[in-house]
Design a protein around this motif. Structure first.
Motif, PDB file in Angstrom:
ATOM      1  N   TYR A 187       0.882  -1.290  -0.064  1.00  0.00           N
ATOM      2  CA  TYR A 187       0.040   0.040   0.040  1.00  0.00           C
ATOM      3  C   TYR A 187       0.797   1.466  -0.154  1.00  0.00           C
ATOM      4  CZ  TYR A 187      -3.084   3.703   1.773  1.00  0.00           C
ATOM      5  OH  TYR A 187      -3.877   4.874   2.020  1.00  0.00           O
ATOM      6  N   ASN A 188       1.847   1.296   0.888  1.00  0.00           N
ATOM      7  CA  ASN A 188       2.688   2.398   0.822  1.00  0.00           C
ATOM      8  C   ASN A 188       3.645   2.716  -0.445  1.00  0.00           C
ATOM      9  OD1 ASN A 188       2.470   3.859   3.506  1.00  0.00           O
ATOM     10  ND2 ASN A 188       2.438   1.726   4.203  1.00  0.00           N
ATOM     11  N   ALA A 189       3.824   1.603  -1.112  1.00  0.00           N
ATOM     12  CA  ALA A 189       4.767   1.728  -2.219  1.00  0.00           C
ATOM     13  C   ALA A 189       3.721   2.542  -3.417  1.00  0.00           C
ATOM     14  CB  ALA A 189       4.991   0.641  -2.973  1.00  0.00           C
ATOM     15  N   MET A 190       2.356   2.369  -3.294  1.00  0.00           N
ATOM     16  CA  MET A 190       1.465   3.260  -4.173  1.00  0.00           C
ATOM     17  C   MET A 190       1.607   4.620  -4.027  1.00  0.00           C
ATOM     18  SD  MET A 190      -1.948   0.993  -3.608  1.00  0.00           S
ATOM     19  CE  MET A 190      -2.901   1.598  -4.805  1.00  0.00           C
ATOM     20  N   LYS A 191       2.111   5.124  -2.862  1.00  0.00           N
ATOM     21  CA  LYS A 191       2.022   6.417  -2.348  1.00  0.00           C
ATOM     22  C   LYS A 191       3.630   7.019  -2.636  1.00  0.00           C
ATOM     23  CE  LYS A 191       0.379   5.672   1.669  1.00  0.00           C
ATOM     24  NZ  LYS A 191      -0.099   5.779   3.030  1.00  0.00           N
ATOM     25  N   LEU A 192       4.434   6.291  -2.778  1.00  0.00           N
ATOM     26  CA  LEU A 192       5.968   6.704  -3.005  1.00  0.00           C
ATOM     27  C   LEU A 192       6.527   7.584  -3.664  1.00  0.00           C
ATOM     28  CD1 LEU A 192       8.124   6.339  -0.826  1.00  0.00           C
ATOM     29  CD2 LEU A 192       8.788   4.302  -2.114  1.00  0.00           C
ATOM     30  N   ASP A 193       7.158   8.614  -3.536  1.00  0.00           N
ATOM     31  CA  ASP A 193       7.366   9.628  -4.573  1.00  0.00           C
ATOM     32  C   ASP A 193       8.488   8.915  -5.298  1.00  0.00           C
ATOM     33  OD1 ASP A 193       8.089  12.033  -6.033  1.00  0.00           O
ATOM     34  OD2 ASP A 193       9.776  12.264  -4.494  1.00  0.00           O
ATOM     35  N   GLY A 194       8.482   8.857  -6.719  1.00  0.00           N
ATOM     36  CA  GLY A 194       9.313   8.479  -7.723  1.00  0.00           C
ATOM     37  C   GLY A 194       8.639   7.071  -8.336  1.00  0.00           C
ATOM     38  N   PHE A 195       7.663   6.391  -7.753  1.00  0.00           N
ATOM     39  CA  PHE A 195       6.909   5.321  -8.150  1.00  0.00           C
ATOM     40  C   PHE A 195       5.662   5.293  -7.462  1.00  0.00           C
ATOM     41  CE2 PHE A 195       8.638   2.934  -4.823  1.00  0.00           C
ATOM     42  CZ  PHE A 195       9.942   3.049  -4.651  1.00  0.00           C
ATOM     43  N   CYS A 196       5.090   6.334  -7.661  1.00  0.00           N
ATOM     44  CA  CYS A 196       3.487   6.419  -7.321  1.00  0.00           C
ATOM     45  C   CYS A 196       2.687   5.897  -8.289  1.00  0.00           C
ATOM     46  CB  CYS A 196       3.536   7.874  -6.751  1.00  0.00           C
ATOM     47  SG  CYS A 196       1.810   8.475  -6.723  1.00  0.00           S
ATOM     48  N   TYR A 197       1.491   5.203  -7.613  1.00  0.00           N
ATOM     49  CA  TYR A 197       0.731   4.530  -8.690  1.00  0.00           C
ATOM     50  C   TYR A 197      -0.782   4.551  -8.099  1.00  0.00           C
ATOM     51  CZ  TYR A 197       1.159   0.158  -6.826  1.00  0.00           C
ATOM     52  OH  TYR A 197       1.139  -1.041  -5.883  1.00  0.00           O
ATOM     53  N   ASP A 198      -1.702   4.326  -8.952  1.00  0.00           N
ATOM     54  CA  ASP A 198      -2.921   3.910  -8.466  1.00  0.00           C
ATOM     55  C   ASP A 198      -3.669   2.762  -9.057  1.00  0.00           C
ATOM     56  OD1 ASP A 198      -6.418   4.140  -9.249  1.00  0.00           O
ATOM     57  OD2 ASP A 198      -5.792   5.439  -7.585  1.00  0.00           O
ATOM     58  N   GLU A 199      -4.442   1.930  -8.287  1.00  0.00           N
ATOM     59  CA  GLU A 199      -4.761   0.461  -8.653  1.00  0.00           C
ATOM     60  C   GLU A 199      -5.251   0.532 -10.319  1.00  0.00           C
ATOM     61  OE1 GLU A 199      -7.940  -3.084  -7.649  1.00  0.00           O
ATOM     62  OE2 GLU A 199      -7.588  -1.198  -6.266  1.00  0.00           O
ATOM     63  N   GLN A 200      -6.044   1.963 -10.462  1.00  0.00           N
ATOM     64  CA  GLN A 200      -6.371   1.973 -12.145  1.00  0.00           C
ATOM     65  C   GLN A 200      -5.292   2.070 -13.038  1.00  0.00           C
ATOM     66  OE1 GLN A 200      -9.566   1.550 -12.320  1.00  0.00           O
ATOM     67  NE2 GLN A 200      -9.515   1.456 -10.073  1.00  0.00           N
ATOM     68  N   ASP A 201      -4.004   2.041 -12.757  1.00  0.00           N
ATOM     69  CA  ASP A 201      -2.941   2.054 -13.672  1.00  0.00           C
ATOM     70  C   ASP A 201      -2.653   0.724 -14.056  1.00  0.00           C
ATOM     71  OD1 ASP A 201      -2.776   4.721 -13.450  1.00  0.00           O
ATOM     72  OD2 ASP A 201      -1.325   4.677 -11.589  1.00  0.00           O
ATOM     73  N   ILE A 202      -3.019  -0.366 -13.248  1.00  0.00           N
ATOM     74  CA  ILE A 202      -2.641  -1.743 -13.576  1.00  0.00           C
ATOM     75  C   ILE A 202      -3.335  -2.414 -14.729  1.00  0.00           C
ATOM     76  CG2 ILE A 202      -2.538  -4.042 -12.656  1.00  0.00           C
ATOM     77  CD1 ILE A 202      -2.181  -2.599  -9.570  1.00  0.00           C
TER      78      ILE A 202
END
Length: 483
Positions: free
Chosen positions: A436-451
């Motif tokens: 979950y915290n990888a989703m918010k991490l600066d540099g490789f932030c993402y959202d579930e919709q990106d998958i």
């Protein structure tokens, strides 16, 4: 193009004999016809099928020109394969299929790397197992030693490296810490400074690493946040993570993000938890541990801080004799409560430290150059293939119950792959801090919709969100992590 591909088939099993050659002469196969074997090898097919479903080099699929890693790997590159070689037996059982990455999964990856390198570059297989593990036994039992010997016989030189700088020969509590040969290229001290996920953590003076000397780990995370990264990893142009799909006592699951623990050469640079319960300012165990558990914990903490820290034979004998009654208490506690908080060690869902360490290592992997300097742009390519053919559930990562899942997953974004795999095994990715915290991490932030995931189950395309393989979590995560 998909960024995650999953192949699940309940008939997929590991072949018995190294070097795990394919049982079919694929058009792109780089070796001669006599290297194709009669033994059925569904794992090779599963890895190949997973790569195809990512859409890699789609226009050439099915022809001798198909080169799935043509955009990932350039001629002359150094490619480092990072499997999970954590330990050499599973609760005393030499069958380690559910514990470590199997050689049959590594085999097709090497073949496709060789195809992309076109006779140039370098391939390295490397990991830093747990400090009390026997590396040679691991690579013998999972077939990787025989696999490397096979390639060497073909004049394809592949390095196989134990990245550990030191180890406890004979076990943590009974053996002594000794220096090893380590990474032949040496190590790089990387300081993440304020970019570390540990930067604003409360009570850093309570950090515990992977050794009995807590002063050392606290020092590494005071006025900066330092890790001792393998230079072989940082010198690589491409890193391919090949984790074993397992539950994990501290992190909930271990897939790609947790797999990078093995890129660090000295385990005591790695913050695993903060001593004590939350009421004490730690995250080692829950506040509701009873009197029996706290009694054993106080002894264990005293022994670690005052006896085992000495690293002498005398201190080991002293600990062994004094620990006998407390070992009985530990067994009683587990029998009465069914829990293992008594040992502390951050083995529960309230651990708020280990995920920070894991994401720090992934930041270094992605953004540190060969000298350890952190940049804004990625410094190397990062791909993954997950070995979940025989996965591990319940008491992972060191004593997992084998779970035949027949799963191979992969993709060009290991964080996406972690999210999808956690969902597939029946866990809620939003309840797993390292995901979950990888989703918010600066540099490789993402959202579930990106998958964008393609999932094939028993030969049919299915919605990955509909799959639940019903893995049993580790006891201290039960009732929390399931979806």
């Amino acid at each position: 193009m998909n960024n995650v591909s999953v192949h699940i088939n309940n008939k997929t099993m590991y072949p018995d004999c190294p070097p795990y050659s394919p049982s079919e002469e694929y058009p792109e196969f780089i070796f001669k016809r006599e290297d194709v074997v009669s033994e059925n090898n569904p794992v090779y097919h599963a890895v190949r099928d997973m790569l195809k479903n990512l859409g890699l080099d789609e226009e050439n699929y099915g022809t001798p020109k198909w080169n799935p890693f043509c955009e990932l790997i350039n001629k002359g590159d150094t490619v480092l394969l990072k499997p999970n070689f954590v330990y050499h037996d599973n609760a005393g059982d030499p069958d380690i299929q559910s514990l470590v990455t199997h050689g049959a999964v590594i085999r097709p990856i090497i073949d496709y790397v060789l195809l992309a390198l076109q006779g140039t570059g370098k391939i390295i297989i490397a990991d830093a197992p747990q400090a009390n593990a026997d590396f040679e036994t691991i690579v013998e039992r999972n077939g990787v030693k025989q696999l490397v010997d096979y390639y060497n016989s073909k004049n394809v030189m592949i390095e196989l490296i134990d990245l550990r700088k030191n180890a406890y020969v004979g076990g943590f509590d009974t053996g002594l810490r000794v220096d090893l040969k380590g990474d032949p290229r040496g190590y790089v001290l990387c300081n993440l400074e304020d970019k570390s996920m540990l930067q604003d953590v409360a009570n850093p003076d309570r950090l515990y690493g992977a050794d009995y000397d807590r002063n050392f780990i606290v020092k590494q995370h005071t006025n900066g946040h330092r890790y001792l990264f393998s230079r072989s990893v940082l010198d690589a142009d491409v890193v391919i993570s090949i984790p074993k799909l397992k539950t994990h006592r501290k992190a909930g699951v271990t897939i790609n993000s947790k797999n990078m623990v093995g890129a660090n050469g000295d385990k005591n640079f790695l913050a695993h938890y903060r001593v004590g319960s939350p009421a004490d300012g730690g995250d080692e165990f829950a506040d509701d541990v009873g009197l029996l558990g706290r009694l054993h914990y106080k002894w264990r903490r005293f022994a670690m801080d005052n006896i085992l820290i000495k690293n002498t034979k005398t201190s080991r004998y002293q600990y062994f004799l004094m620990n006998v009654p407390f070992g009985i208490i530990h067994r009683l506690y587990r029998a009465i409560t069914g829990r293992d908080y008594v040992m502390g060690n951050g083995d529960w869902h309230g651990n708020d430290t280990v995920w920070r360490m894991c994401l720090d290592l992934n930041r270094i992997l992605l953004f540190a150059d060969s000298k350890g300097v952190i940049h804004k742009e990625p410094q190397r390519k990062y791909f993954c293939v997950v070995d979940g053919v025989v996965a591990g559930e319940e008491n992972g990562p060191l004593e997992p119950t084998p779970k035949h899942a027949g799963l191979i997953a992969g993709g060009n974004n290991p964080f996406f792959v972690d999210f999808v795999c956690a969902h597939l095994i029946g866990f809620d990715p939003y309840k797993i801090p390292v995901i979950y915290n990888a989703m918010k991490l600066d540099g490789f932030c993402y959202d579930e919709q990106d998958i964008r995931a393609y999932c094939e189950k028993n030969g049919a395309s299915v919605d990955w969100r509909s799959v639940n393989l019903h893995f049993k979590p580790q006891a201290n995560w039960k009732g929390y992590i399931e979806r």
